[in-house]
Design an enzyme around this catalytic site. Structure first.
Site, PDB file in Angstrom:
ATOM      1  N   LYS A  66      72.432  19.811  55.427  1.00 23.00           N
ATOM      2  CA  LYS A  66      72.756  19.706  56.854  1.00 23.00           C
ATOM      3  C   LYS A  66      74.239  19.498  57.095  1.00 23.00           C
ATOM      4  O   LYS A  66      74.853  20.204  57.897  1.00 23.00           O
ATOM      5  CB  LYS A  66      71.972  18.533  57.481  1.00 23.00           C
ATOM      6  CG  LYS A  66      70.472  18.666  57.451  1.00 23.00           C
ATOM      7  CD  LYS A  66      69.787  17.517  58.168  1.00 23.00           C
ATOM      8  CE  LYS A  66      69.946  16.192  57.462  1.00 23.00           C
ATOM      9  NZ  LYS A  66      69.287  16.156  56.134  1.00 23.00           N
ATOM     10  N   ASN A  89      74.285  13.333  63.283  1.00 23.26           N
ATOM     11  CA  ASN A  89      73.943  12.585  62.081  1.00 23.26           C
ATOM     12  C   ASN A  89      75.064  12.605  61.050  1.00 23.26           C
ATOM     13  O   ASN A  89      75.027  11.878  60.062  1.00 23.26           O
ATOM     14  CB  ASN A  89      72.663  13.172  61.467  1.00 23.26           C
ATOM     15  CG  ASN A  89      72.054  12.278  60.408  1.00 23.26           C
ATOM     16  OD1 ASN A  89      71.821  11.100  60.635  1.00 23.26           O
ATOM     17  ND2 ASN A  89      71.796  12.839  59.244  1.00 23.26           N
ATOM     18  N   HIS A 136      61.283  11.355  53.140  1.00 29.96           N
ATOM     19  CA  HIS A 136      61.071  10.369  54.221  1.00 29.96           C
ATOM     20  C   HIS A 136      59.607  10.317  54.669  1.00 29.96           C
ATOM     21  O   HIS A 136      59.317  10.031  55.836  1.00 29.96           O
ATOM     22  CB  HIS A 136      61.957  10.685  55.433  1.00 29.96           C
ATOM     23  CG  HIS A 136      63.411  10.772  55.135  1.00 29.96           C
ATOM     24  ND1 HIS A 136      64.122   9.742  54.558  1.00 29.96           N
ATOM     25  CD2 HIS A 136      64.297  11.788  55.301  1.00 29.96           C
ATOM     26  CE1 HIS A 136      65.379  10.101  54.403  1.00 29.96           C
ATOM     27  NE2 HIS A 136      65.511  11.336  54.825  1.00 29.96           N
TER      28      HIS A 136
END
Length: 411
Positions: A66, A89, A136
């Site tokens: 990302k 982020n 996650h």
């Protein structure tokens, strides 16, 4: 101030704004659901606070890549003369950006699955899910829930949903998304692109999506050698960034110039040194098996330094797919036995050094052992496939320790 007692909300509560890391099953959020009180994250709040002339968002998510992709995208947009910033982020608060005085033409936005879960109103200009692999799951509860939250990035897209041809899950998320009329599905691939895709032909990044006649024509964007570094997974990142930039109308020359100008952050397949014909590469950021597999695919033969905190991961698939590339392996960290056992099952011929220590000085010994196993032409690769907190403060400190050990070895 009263924050709730776990079963009920403070009287008069009309809205909850949460930090992204709080899990959805917290009693406060369950109470909000029962009461019909909305819960927003920082991204949702920023989206709703944008002004009427706010810059459109080009949004990026995925299990890995990302930050690199968002930085590549921002570099391409700047090369096109656009006022932009890499935000979200990546560490630059979206709230600070939308409430600040600086004006932008377009924003390159990195979004985590946590942030997307709490951002129901987000509607990007265009977006991409780079890849999907289990991660996650303790927060999301299941792979299905994790994928669904990642897929929120496509909802309401106006121009393009950019997906990974090699990862069918990302295409499935596009098919499931409720987008604006006229929004297109655009794939990226490391192979020859079909119409409505970006891909690679004889070392050239090409666009068959944003051209006048995509069934007959292709636009050259850049050379693979313009991507820094030109590892396969990083070329995929570059194609995704190019897809979003092209969706925004950026010319091909800006894609080339932006990729040439881009410099990756530290500890992402970073070449540290060559010693006695052996390359030493730091990919400490490869903190899960998906990232480590991509890193291992970029080199051959490899002496692999791996290990740390597994975070519930298993390593059989990673080792089975990478075994033929391995000259040897040096294992460190608390959960190294899991990798050692996978190597014994799937690569029994690969010599393994198991370092029974978790102090920070273990890295120098690991590099020394890797040097002993390596031959000229090999790559010693730190791609731990694990988190770092058993031995180091973070992956940055782990990568710094590796680089320092390499420099000491070559002194």
């Amino acid at each position: 101030m009263r924050l709730g007692d776990g079963d009920s909300l403070p009287e008069g509560t009309e809205l909850i704004v949460t930090t992204p890391g709080w899990k959805p099953d917290k009693p406060l959020f369950l109470a909000a659901g029962r009461a019909g009180v909305p819960v927003w994250g920082d991204v949702e709040l920023a989206w709703r606070l944008r002004g009427p002339d706010a810059a459109p968002w080009l949004a990026v998510t995925g299990t890995n890549g990302k930050t690199t992709t968002v930085q590549m995208l921002a570099s391409i947009l700047r090369a096109a003369g656009l006022r932009t910033a890499a935000v979200g982020n990546i560490g630059v608060s979206l709230l600070d950006v939308v409430l600040g005085e600086e004006r932008y033409d377009v924003l390159a936005v990195e979004l985590s699955s946590y942030q997307l879960h709490w951002a129901p109103s987000l509607r990007a200009h265009s977006a991409t899910v780079l890849n999907l692999a289990p991660d996650h799951l303790d927060w999301h509860g299941s792979m299905e829930a994790y994928a669904a939250d990642k897929g929120r990035i496509y909802h309401g897209n106006r121009v393009a949903c950019v997906y990974n041809v090699a990862d069918k899950l990302t295409e499935d998320l596009v098919r499931e998304a409720d987008v604006e009329e006229g929004c297109r599905a655009v794939g990226f691939t490391l192979g020859t692109p079909a119409p409505s895709q970006l891909g690679v032909v004889e070392g050239i990044l090409v666009d068959r999506a944003f051209v006048a006649d995509r069934h007959r024509n292709a636009q050259e964007l850049a050379e693979v050698s313009d991507v820094n570094p030109p590892a396969p997974h990083n070329v995929a990142n570059a194609l995704a960034a190019a897809g979003l930039a092209r969706a925004f109308g950026v010319p091909a020359t800006a894609v080339r110039d932006g990729l040439r100008a881009f410099r990756p952050d530290a500890h992402r397949i970073a070449h540290v040194a060559d010693i006695d014909g052996v390359a030493y590469v730091d990919d400490s950021k490869a903190t899960n098996t998906h990232a480590a597999e991509a890193s291992l695919a970029a080199y051959e033969p490899i002496v692999w330094i791996a290990g740390g905190l597994a975070k519930g991961a298993t390593f059989d698939e990673l080792v089975a797919r990478s075994a033929k590339r391995l000259r040897g392996a040096v294992l460190i960290g608390a959960d190294r036995a899991l990798i050692r056992e996978a190597l014994a099952r799937h690569a029994p011929e690969v010599p393994v050094v198991d370092l029974d220590r978790t102090d920070t000085g273990a890295m120098l010994q690991a590099v020394t052992e890797a040097k002993r196993l390596a031959r000229p032409g090999d790559t010693v690769l730190l791609a731990p496939a694990c988190a770092s907190m058993d031995m180091f403060t973070n992956y940055n400190q782990r990568g710094d320790a590796f680089a320092a050990a390499v420099r000491e070895l070559g002194a």
